[in-house]
Write an enzyme that holds these catalytic residues in place. Structure first.
Site, PDB file in Angstrom:
ATOM      1  N   LEU A  23      12.705  -1.065   2.329  1.00 10.51           N
ATOM      2  CA  LEU A  23      11.191  -1.768   2.220  1.00 10.51           C
ATOM      3  C   LEU A  23      10.284  -1.754   3.270  1.00 10.51           C
ATOM      4  O   LEU A  23      10.875  -1.741   4.376  1.00 10.51           O
ATOM      5  CB  LEU A  23      11.847  -3.406   1.782  1.00 10.51           C
ATOM      6  CG  LEU A  23      12.681  -3.581   0.665  1.00 10.51           C
ATOM      7  CD1 LEU A  23      13.233  -4.953   0.493  1.00 10.51           C
ATOM      8  CD2 LEU A  23      12.084  -2.983  -0.666  1.00 10.51           C
ATOM      9  N   ASP A  24       9.224  -2.103   2.751  1.00 11.77           N
ATOM     10  CA  ASP A  24       8.214  -2.271   3.846  1.00 11.77           C
ATOM     11  C   ASP A  24       8.278  -3.370   4.837  1.00 11.77           C
ATOM     12  O   ASP A  24       8.918  -4.144   4.418  1.00 11.77           O
ATOM     13  CB  ASP A  24       6.700  -2.167   3.152  1.00 11.77           C
ATOM     14  CG  ASP A  24       6.300  -1.074   2.525  1.00 11.77           C
ATOM     15  OD1 ASP A  24       6.876   0.037   2.716  1.00 11.77           O
ATOM     16  OD2 ASP A  24       5.119  -1.104   1.975  1.00 11.77           O
ATOM     17  N   GLN A  25       7.949  -3.275   6.033  1.00 10.65           N
ATOM     18  CA  GLN A  25       8.077  -4.539   6.811  1.00 10.65           C
ATOM     19  C   GLN A  25       7.922  -5.793   6.322  1.00 10.65           C
ATOM     20  O   GLN A  25       8.691  -7.058   6.449  1.00 10.65           O
ATOM     21  CB  GLN A  25       7.361  -4.304   8.338  1.00 10.65           C
ATOM     22  CG  GLN A  25       7.561  -5.347   9.467  1.00 10.65           C
ATOM     23  CD  GLN A  25       7.209  -4.949  10.637  1.00 10.65           C
ATOM     24  OE1 GLN A  25       7.509  -3.786  11.099  1.00 10.65           O
ATOM     25  NE2 GLN A  25       6.858  -6.013  11.503  1.00 10.65           N
ATOM     26  N   THR A  62       7.327  -6.745   3.007  1.00 12.56           N
ATOM     27  CA  THR A  62       8.180  -6.923   1.742  1.00 12.56           C
ATOM     28  C   THR A  62       9.449  -7.468   1.969  1.00 12.56           C
ATOM     29  O   THR A  62      10.177  -7.173   2.791  1.00 12.56           O
ATOM     30  CB  THR A  62       8.252  -5.407   0.987  1.00 12.56           C
ATOM     31  OG1 THR A  62       6.963  -4.932   0.918  1.00 12.56           O
ATOM     32  CG2 THR A  62       8.950  -5.778  -0.384  1.00 12.56           C
TER      33      THR A  62
END
Length: 287
Positions: free
Chosen positions: A124-126, A128
């Site tokens: 996951l993106d940082q 998110t």
């Protein structure tokens, strides 16, 4: 559970008279690549009509363990699913980096007396939040990687976008590539990699909507790029044009993982509760 764990080993009742890969594979799904490795390393033993396979070897952690109040959503001998907080990277980007989810998972293993690797299956993106799946050992790692390639792991996200998508549900099929003018950004590009996102509106507000999104592919920033592409960037997503007065990060949360357990075959549905900031955003929009 398939077989019975005995420390680093799993004990299996053999269906036939040999301990061949074909017979064992009928009881426990062992990729041939791993089977050959176990053969080379003495990790296969036969005891009468039973086989012992060393599929739970003690392994050193590849990252430094750190104590964090980690929310565990699912765990067994093979898998771990945790609810990643926003603002935390999934893994270090350089040697010695601390404060990542990998460090937190390594710390959790240490605190619970488990000597296994830190193997994330997806990222996951940082900024998110949401569910992240880990394999503890090589056996489930190989099987889950194959499931990812076959698109057999369902990843369902919750997001809040600006405006009201019309139609309220649909599919975005648009290739994604790098943005030549901005190193951190991705963009819809004819020469990019195929990317498909399905969305549906769960709740509509005055000038925003709560969406449920399902990925067919896993491109970097896929949901953020696709929603911006159709004119409805996520709230708080400054990189892709989202309104910043409503939320301090992109309003995106990995809410559900749906998959078959790679070893037992059990159908699993793992839900990640909304974090506080996401719930507060929805409450404010409802007000």
């Amino acid at each position: 559970m398939t077989g019975r764990r005995k420390g680093e080993w799993i004990e299996l009742a053999l269906p036939g008279d040999t301990c061949a890969w074909e017979e064992v594979n009928a009881v426990l799904p062992v990729p041939l690549k791993l089977w050959r490795k176990l053969e080379r390393e003495g990790g296969i033993r036969r005891q009468g009509k039973k086989a012992l396979l060393r599929v739970f070897p003690d392994e050193p952690s590849p990252v430094l363990g750190e104590w964090t109040d980690l929310q565990v959503l699912f765990e067994d001998d093979y898998l771990l699913v945790v609810n990643k907080p926003a603002g935390m990277a999934v893994h270090p980007s350089e040697p010695g980096q601390r404060g990542t989810l990998a460090n937190a998972v390594a710390g959790y293993y240490e605190s619970t007396g488990q000597s296994c690797g830190v193997r994330h299956i997806h990222r996951l993106d940082q900024d998110t939040s949401g569910a992240v799946l880990y394999a503890k050992y090589e056996l489930p790692h190989l099987l889950l990687d194959e499931a990812m390639r076959e698109k057999a792991i369902g990843r369902i996200y919750a997001a809040v976008c600006g405006g009201l998508p019309a139609p309220p549900f649909g599919t975005i099929s648009a290739p994604i590539g790098k943005d030549r003018h901005h190193r951190a950004r991705r963009r819809v590009s004819p020469g990019g990699d195929a990317a498909v996102t399905h969305y549906r509106t769960v709740e509509s507000f005055r000038d925003a909507a709560l969406l449920e999104l399902r990925l067919e592919t896993g491109r970097t920033h896929q949901i953020r790029v696709h929603m911006s592409h159709i004119g409805h960037p996520l709230l708080g997503d400054e990189l892709y044009g989202g309104r910043m007065n409503a939320f301090g990060r992109q309003a995106l949360h990995g809410a559900h993982l749906l998959f078959r357990h790679p070893v037992t075959g059990e159908e699993l549905a793992v839900d990640a509760p909304y974090p506080d900031d996401f719930r507060e955003l929805l409450a404010a929009l409802n007000a």
